[in-house]
Design a protein around this motif. Sequence first.
Motif, PDB file in Angstrom:
ATOM      1  N   ALA A 211      49.910  19.464  17.802  1.00 40.06           N
ATOM      2  CA  ALA A 211      49.183  18.357  17.570  1.00 40.06           C
ATOM      3  C   ALA A 211      47.648  18.410  17.718  1.00 40.06           C
ATOM      4  N   THR A 230      56.271  15.574   9.628  1.00 36.18           N
ATOM      5  CA  THR A 230      56.520  15.301  10.880  1.00 36.18           C
ATOM      6  C   THR A 230      55.668  16.253  11.920  1.00 36.18           C
ATOM      7  N   VAL A 231      54.993  15.477  12.638  1.00 32.07           N
ATOM      8  CA  VAL A 231      54.207  16.613  13.747  1.00 32.07           C
ATOM      9  C   VAL A 231      54.944  16.045  15.265  1.00 32.07           C
ATOM     10  N   ALA A 239      49.951  13.971  20.547  1.00 26.78           N
ATOM     11  CA  ALA A 239      50.681  13.552  19.615  1.00 26.78           C
ATOM     12  C   ALA A 239      51.203  12.158  19.412  1.00 26.78           C
ATOM     13  N   PRO A 241      50.280   8.591  16.527  1.00 28.10           N
ATOM     14  CA  PRO A 241      50.096   8.263  15.263  1.00 28.10           C
ATOM     15  C   PRO A 241      48.683   7.851  14.811  1.00 28.10           C
ATOM     16  N   PHE A 244      47.285  11.077  13.488  1.00 28.92           N
ATOM     17  CA  PHE A 244      47.755  11.654  12.547  1.00 28.92           C
ATOM     18  C   PHE A 244      48.393  10.367  11.495  1.00 28.92           C
ATOM     19  N   ALA A 247      51.004  11.230   8.729  1.00 27.66           N
ATOM     20  CA  ALA A 247      52.316  11.928   9.165  1.00 27.66           C
ATOM     21  C   ALA A 247      53.241  10.930   8.937  1.00 27.66           C
ATOM     22  N   VAL A 250      55.410  11.121  14.108  1.00 27.81           N
ATOM     23  CA  VAL A 250      54.735  11.935  15.218  1.00 27.81           C
ATOM     24  C   VAL A 250      55.721  12.021  16.550  1.00 27.81           C
TER      25      VAL A 250
END
Length: 372
Positions: A211, A230-231, A239, A241, A244, A247, A250
């Motif tokens: 991440a 998906t991270v 990590a 949301p 990202f 994504a 997460v």
Amino acid sequence: MKEIEDIIRAYKASRQSGKKVALATVVHVEGSSYRRPGARMLVTEDGEMTGAISGGCLEGDALRRALLAIIQQQNKLVTYDTTDEDDAKIGVQLGCNGIVHILFEPIDPDAPHNAIRLLEQVLEKREDAVLVTLFRLNQAAQQPGTCLRYSGNTFSGSLEDGELKTTIMNDVLEVFSTRQGIVKQYGEEKPALHGFVELLKPPVSLIIAGAGNDAMPLVEIARIQGWHTTVVDGRPLYATPARFPGAGRVIVSKAKEVLDKVTIDERTVFVLMTHNYNYDLALLELLLQKEVTYIGTLGPKTKLERMLDELAAKGITVSEEDRARIHGPVGLDIGAETAEEIALSVTAEIKSVLSERTGIPLRDKSGPIHTL
């Protein structure tokens, strides 16, 4: 698959606003064209378009054809001959050297097996599906349209029982087995009935272990392509949301617990880029025990060799088949330096592997760019 997802979202929005729509589908191509069979575009009665059936050269005329189909509530087939440089029908010189057949289907929301509903069924589960669209190349003839879906060992659609359905169902199972769509003529009647039997695969599921900031453009490029991303990382401050938004998921997880939190299928790929050697090593060990088509490892080749040596020292055998699944250093050789360029390199390699292509320049190909 992204195009289909976009079309379904647009269709739901049109339903809420009470707009009538038509679906345009490229069902057959002779020669070269910008889009191949399976390209789709949704058109609303007020002219909104989602998806694409060409590089933009056909959309203007296709809009008029779709509106006519909506008004008349009849399926219509239109043929565009892009080999004609005068192109009086369309009014532009396309120069694609191909003949493109496009089916326009007005969507009746009350019909339980309309074309959009069959596409929705395709997306309900992450599994391969086959879709059948019937048409006649005679534009004045009746056009049956999208009529059958197969996935999960079940058929659905509006095709009536009989010899034709039995024959088509056998072709569907053959396409499902060979992983290659077909366009086929059925029967000897005039005008001839043709079927576009299309294989549809789920979106790529990209699992990014890492991440860091360099994962951000990779998530974004994957999002643009319609991949489901998906991270995962062991660091809760990284990590999130918020970092990202592109994504789908997460996850904060230790390496040994990652595979318990994700689903792996034949369209799932992994990229290990945590910049934590032990995390990547632990996850690589677990992935080698799974049927994962693509495992990318960020970093120099010496890092990967070191990881493989450590696994061997633990008594873990890495076969030639396993080595073929591991791509390290990850990505294609395009001279990538920045995080954005590396993301482009990585996604291009993943696409080439899943498509079973070499990634060579198109100018060096001896055959056609596309296959059905």
